[in-house]
Write an enzyme that holds these catalytic residues in place. Structure first.
Site, PDB file in Angstrom:
ATOM      1  N   CYS A  99      37.000  38.291  43.896  1.00  0.00           N
ATOM      2  CA  CYS A  99      38.099  38.245  42.925  1.00  0.00           C
ATOM      3  C   CYS A  99      37.600  38.275  41.478  1.00  0.00           C
ATOM      4  O   CYS A  99      37.125  39.306  41.032  1.00  0.00           O
ATOM      5  CB  CYS A  99      39.001  37.046  43.224  1.00  0.00           C
ATOM      6  N   ARG A 136      51.948  39.558  39.834  1.00  0.00           N
ATOM      7  CA  ARG A 136      50.587  39.422  40.360  1.00  0.00           C
ATOM      8  C   ARG A 136      50.550  39.960  41.793  1.00  0.00           C
ATOM      9  O   ARG A 136      51.586  40.045  42.447  1.00  0.00           O
ATOM     10  CB  ARG A 136      50.161  37.941  40.339  1.00  0.00           C
ATOM     11  N   HIS A 201      40.051  35.924  49.143  1.00  0.00           N
ATOM     12  CA  HIS A 201      39.701  34.510  49.259  1.00  0.00           C
ATOM     13  C   HIS A 201      40.050  34.094  50.684  1.00  0.00           C
ATOM     14  O   HIS A 201      40.492  34.894  51.499  1.00  0.00           O
ATOM     15  CB  HIS A 201      40.551  33.652  48.316  1.00  0.00           C
TER      16      HIS A 201
HETATM   17  N1  GLN Z   1      41.681  36.313  36.514  1.00  0.00           N
HETATM   18  C1  GLN Z   1      41.679  37.303  37.489  1.00  0.00           C
HETATM   19  C2  GLN Z   1      43.050  37.901  37.784  1.00  0.00           C
HETATM   20  O1  GLN Z   1      44.059  37.202  37.876  1.00  0.00           O
HETATM   21  C3  GLN Z   1      41.017  36.768  38.762  1.00  0.00           C
HETATM   22  C4  GLN Z   1      41.830  35.764  39.521  1.00  0.00           C
HETATM   23  C5  GLN Z   1      41.079  35.109  40.640  1.00  0.00           C
HETATM   24  O2  GLN Z   1      39.847  35.107  40.715  1.00  0.00           O
HETATM   25  N2  GLN Z   1      41.835  34.488  41.526  1.00  0.00           N
HETATM   26  O3  GLN Z   1      43.134  39.084  37.914  1.00  0.00           O
END
Ligand code: GLN
Length: 264
Positions: A99, A136, A201
């Protein structure tokens, strides 16, 4: 009687595990240590964080996820380490970057505030966060890995950034359920030699034993050389991990949208 020490070991470097470690990404290291022990492989872990020197070499590098704030703390230093990390990856060091760590193992990441963070450049990918108003990419994900024998991986994604492969970038997997790199082209993560970047994850490795074994085997090949008997691991069942995998795959199939490419 104490068991005999393992005759072979892999050198593992964890990068910024005190800063970049969301959604239990630390579980990847715990699963690695447990599975390596089952294969009779010792694991020497060196934790490298802000200001710490990198060791001479590594067989496996792990970095977890983090939000934009954490990524801003480590990006400049990680970019300075880019040439070493790229040389390691080119020489076959296994890597798992998850990520936020995956984003920073790319060329650059333009975060939600519009700030461009430099990356280590291990993968030919770039990432753009569309900004605070945009949806998101969140949910259970199931993707088919492009490495022979690894099959499907399951995990949980939660990222604002949209990642795009450059001309030298190869996807790690193809999304079946969920969103992946950008929700448009069906790619998930990136792979360069034995280095894997991914949005998954979970933790990822406790429930994806085929990928875990592939990383251990790649790290052993890096340490002992292709074809060396010390680099071989025997196939062995992983009943708990396989059950966790099957349960998570069923959840992803039930709860997440089947991926449909976006036609523009
Ligand atoms: N900050 C990054 C995004 O939201 C990574 C998020 C994360 O590692 N969960 O794209």
């Amino acid at each position: 009687m104490t068991p005999a020490p393992p005759e072979r070991t892999i050198r593992v470097v964890t990068l910024y595990d005190d800063v970049m470690n969301v959604y239990a990404d630390r579980g990847n290291l715990i699963a690695l240590e447990a599975r390596a022990a089952e294969h009779g492989v010792g694991v020497e872990v060196q934790s490298v964080s802000l200001g710490d020197p990198l060791p001479e070499d590594a067989d496996l590098v792990l970095i977890g996820g983090g939000q934009d704030r954490e990524q801003r703390r480590v990006a400049d230093e990680l970019a300075v380490r880019g040439p070493v990390l790229r040389a390691w990856a080119a020489a076959g060091t296994a890597m798992l970057a998850v990520c936020g760590g995956f984003q920073l193992f790319g060329r650059w990441y333009r975060d939600a505030s519009g700030t461009e963070l430099p990356g280590a450049g291990v993968f030919d990918v770039t990432t753009i966060a569309p900004g605070p108003g945009a949806a998101r990419c969140i949910g259970d994900i199931l993707a088919n890995v492009e490495i022979e024998g690894v099959g499907e991986v399951v995990g949980f994604e939660n990222h604002g950034g949209r990642t795009y492969l450059g001309p030298g970038g190869r996807p790690f997997a193809r999304v079946e359920y969920g969103r992946g790199n950008n929700g448009e082209d069906g790619t998930e993560g990136a792979i360069f030699q034995n280095a894997v970047g991914t949005y998954l994850h979970g933790s990822l490795l406790p429930k994806n034993p085929a990928l875990l074994d592939w990383l251990i085997a790649a790290a052993l090949r890096h340490r002992y050389g292709e074809g060396s008997s010390q680099a071989l691991i025997e196939p062995r069942p992983a009943p708990y991990a396989e059950r966790a995998h099957a349960a998570s795959a069923a959840v992803a199939r039930r709860r997440s949208p089947k991926f449909e490419p976006v036609v523009k």
